[in-house]
Design a protein around this motif. Structure first.
Motif, PDB file in Angstrom:
ATOM      1  N   GLU A  57      10.035  24.644  24.553  1.00 36.07           N
ATOM      2  CA  GLU A  57       9.901  26.077  24.874  1.00 36.07           C
ATOM      3  C   GLU A  57      11.217  26.558  25.461  1.00 36.07           C
ATOM      4  O   GLU A  57      11.856  25.832  26.235  1.00 36.07           O
ATOM      5  CB  GLU A  57       8.766  26.329  25.867  1.00 36.07           C
ATOM      6  N   ASN A  59      12.926  30.277  27.046  1.00 42.58           N
ATOM      7  CA  ASN A  59      12.763  31.685  27.417  1.00 42.58           C
ATOM      8  C   ASN A  59      14.060  32.148  28.079  1.00 42.58           C
ATOM      9  O   ASN A  59      14.379  31.739  29.202  1.00 42.58           O
ATOM     10  CB  ASN A  59      11.572  31.842  28.370  1.00 42.58           C
ATOM     11  N   ARG A  60      14.820  32.946  27.380  1.00 40.68           N
ATOM     12  CA  ARG A  60      16.106  33.421  27.876  1.00 40.68           C
ATOM     13  C   ARG A  60      15.936  34.768  28.582  1.00 40.68           C
ATOM     14  O   ARG A  60      15.221  35.652  28.100  1.00 40.68           O
ATOM     15  CB  ARG A  60      17.111  33.563  26.729  1.00 40.68           C
ATOM     16  N   ARG A  61      16.654  34.887  29.729  1.00 36.94           N
ATOM     17  CA  ARG A  61      16.717  36.151  30.454  1.00 36.94           C
ATOM     18  C   ARG A  61      18.172  36.433  30.797  1.00 36.94           C
ATOM     19  O   ARG A  61      19.059  35.657  30.439  1.00 36.94           O
ATOM     20  CB  ARG A  61      15.837  36.102  31.696  1.00 36.94           C
ATOM     21  N   SER A  65      17.510  31.191  32.532  1.00 35.52           N
ATOM     22  CA  SER A  65      16.690  30.801  31.375  1.00 35.52           C
ATOM     23  C   SER A  65      15.699  29.737  31.816  1.00 35.52           C
ATOM     24  O   SER A  65      16.001  28.881  32.656  1.00 35.52           O
ATOM     25  CB  SER A  65      17.566  30.267  30.234  1.00 35.52           C
ATOM     26  N   LYS A  96      15.388  25.883  20.213  1.00 35.67           N
ATOM     27  CA  LYS A  96      14.108  25.193  20.362  1.00 35.67           C
ATOM     28  C   LYS A  96      14.055  24.007  19.415  1.00 35.67           C
ATOM     29  O   LYS A  96      14.425  24.115  18.242  1.00 35.67           O
ATOM     30  CB  LYS A  96      12.973  26.173  20.065  1.00 35.67           C
TER      31      LYS A  96
END
Length: 434
Positions: A57, A59-61, A65, A96
């Motif tokens: 998994e 999830n980049r911000r 991340s 991923k």
């Protein structure tokens, strides 16, 4: 007064608070913040560690991340927080499914009691890195002797039952079953369908191997998988699986990928097959070829027996043609003639001896007869005896009146002596006859 008394109250509470978790009780608990503080202090002492895993998994911000790493060989995952400064050092963005190694440091958020893993460094694991690791493991296991030819077991000529470890409904399984059945229709399989790639593959293959190895009817185990990338086949170079194959008491055949694929399982297996199809050809004989070999062996055996019989027949003929067997009574006849000759010689010799001895007896008899008193009497002589049978040899022995018996050649006369005649004496001519 309350303000001045507050420090004294806190000092009193600290004095009664347990110093360790083991000293706490329902009557003397810790404040929640104390447990959190102690956990944070303990966790902060833990050093950073490099780990390897696969990103499942991501999830980049903007500045941070969040990703989830999963162990490559087990169902174990961990959440990791990465700041932008760490990601900016990468040559290529994370994806991923990528395999990575990361330096993680545990962090405990005191306010919420949340444990997280902060990634200080991270980098992807490339093909070159994997090959270096596999080669290093190959050298280490080889130095232990796990790949030595002398420890490899020979496959049975015709296995009673074949254990097959392969993917679920895979082409590799179909190839092994079809080709083995074509070569030997009566072949039997004990199949274990497992994951042959991914996080569960090593554990499932190893469990299936141990199960089949414990089955006394299974004479050989085949581990088969079709081709794939290096990452797909990486589980078959796992150290725990390689050691499990080395410890198996049942011969193991490795049929992984294609000819060019060479996982460590090929090195430790008792036999390496280039493909699953090749494995089917190696584990069972070809019934048509075996029948042909049997027919050829029977022909050779029949020819050898015929040659032996012909040779022995010729020997018997040679023996029968020898004089001793062609005329078996010849030797007896020769001996009989020799015996007859010896008998004739013996009879002739005995007859000659008898004749000579008879002639000698006749001669002696004639001499005896010639010298006998009867012959003397036959020539006109007489024997004068007294009554008592004594022979009268001189006149003095028969004085006058002596009764006498005169023995003639035929008969006897009675007489009486009148004494010696005057002037007579012994007759010289009779001297030798006395």
């Amino acid at each position: 007064m309350n303000d001045t008394d507050q420090p004294h109250a806190e000092d009193s509470a600290s004095a009664t608070t347990p110093g360790t978790a083991a000293e706490t009780s329902p009557d003397r608990p810790w404040p929640l913040r104390m447990l959190s503080e102690k956990l944070k202090a303990h966790i902060e002492k833990a050093p950073a560690a490099w780990v390897e895993g696969q990103i499942i998994e991501l999830n980049r911000r903007a500045n941070v991340s969040y990703l989830t790493l999963r162990d490559v060989d087990a169902e174990v995952s961990l959440n990791v927080t990465l700041f932008a400064s760490v990601l900016n050092n990468l040559d290529a963005p994370l994806e991923k499914g990528a395999r990575v190694v990361a330096q993680l440091k545990p962090d405990f958020w005191l306010k919420t009691g949340r444990l997280s893993m902060q990634g200080r460094q991270i980098r992807t694991v490339g093909i070159g890195d994997l090959l270096v690791r596999i080669e290093a493991l190959r050298q280490a296991l080889g130095a232990e002797g796990l790949f030595a030819p002398e420890r490899k077991q020979a496959l049975p000529l015709l296995p009673q039952k074949i254990g097959l470890i392969t993917g679920r409904n895979s082409d590799a399984m179909k190839d092994v079953l079809r080709n083995a059945g074509l070569r030997w229709p009566a072949v039997r399989f004990e199949i274990r369908e497992v994951a042959v790639q991914g996080v569960n593959s090593v554990a499932q293959v190893r469990a299936a191997l141990e199960e089949l190895d414990a089955d006394p009817e299974v004479d050989v185990i085949v581990i088969a998988r079709g081709g794939g990338s290096l990452e797909d086949l990486l589980g078959f170079s796992n150290e725990s699986l390689v050691r499990a194959v080395a410890a198996a008491s049942t011969p193991v055949v490795s049929a992984i990928g294609h000819e060019a694929d060479r996982p460590l399982l090929d090195e430790v297996a008792d036999l390496r097959a280039s493909t699953p199809t090749d494995a089917a050809k190696r584990i069972v004989p070809d019934v048509a070829e075996e029948l042909r070999l049997m027919a050829q062996a029977r022909f050779q055996l029949d020819r050898a027996v015929q040659n032996l019989l012909r040779h022995e027949r010729e020997r018997l003929e040679n023996i029968r043609s020898r004089p001793a067997l062609a005329e078996p009574d010849g030797m007896i006849l020769v001996r009989a003639r020799e015996l007859q000759t010896l008998r004739l010689r013996s009879f002739t010799a005995a007859s000659g001896q008898a004749v000579r001895h008879r002639d000698q007896l006749e001669h002696l008899r004639a001499r005896v007869l010639a010298l006998s008193p009867q012959k003397t009497l036959d020539r006109g002589y007489a024997v004068v005896q007294q009554d008592d049978g004594r022979i009268v040899r001189s006149a003095e022995e028969a004085p006058d009146g002596t009764p006498l018996r005169i023995r003639l050649a035929s008969g006897q006369l009675a007489a009486a002596s009148q004494g010696p005649l005057p002037g007579t004496g012994p007759d010289p001519s009779l001297k030798g006859n006395r």
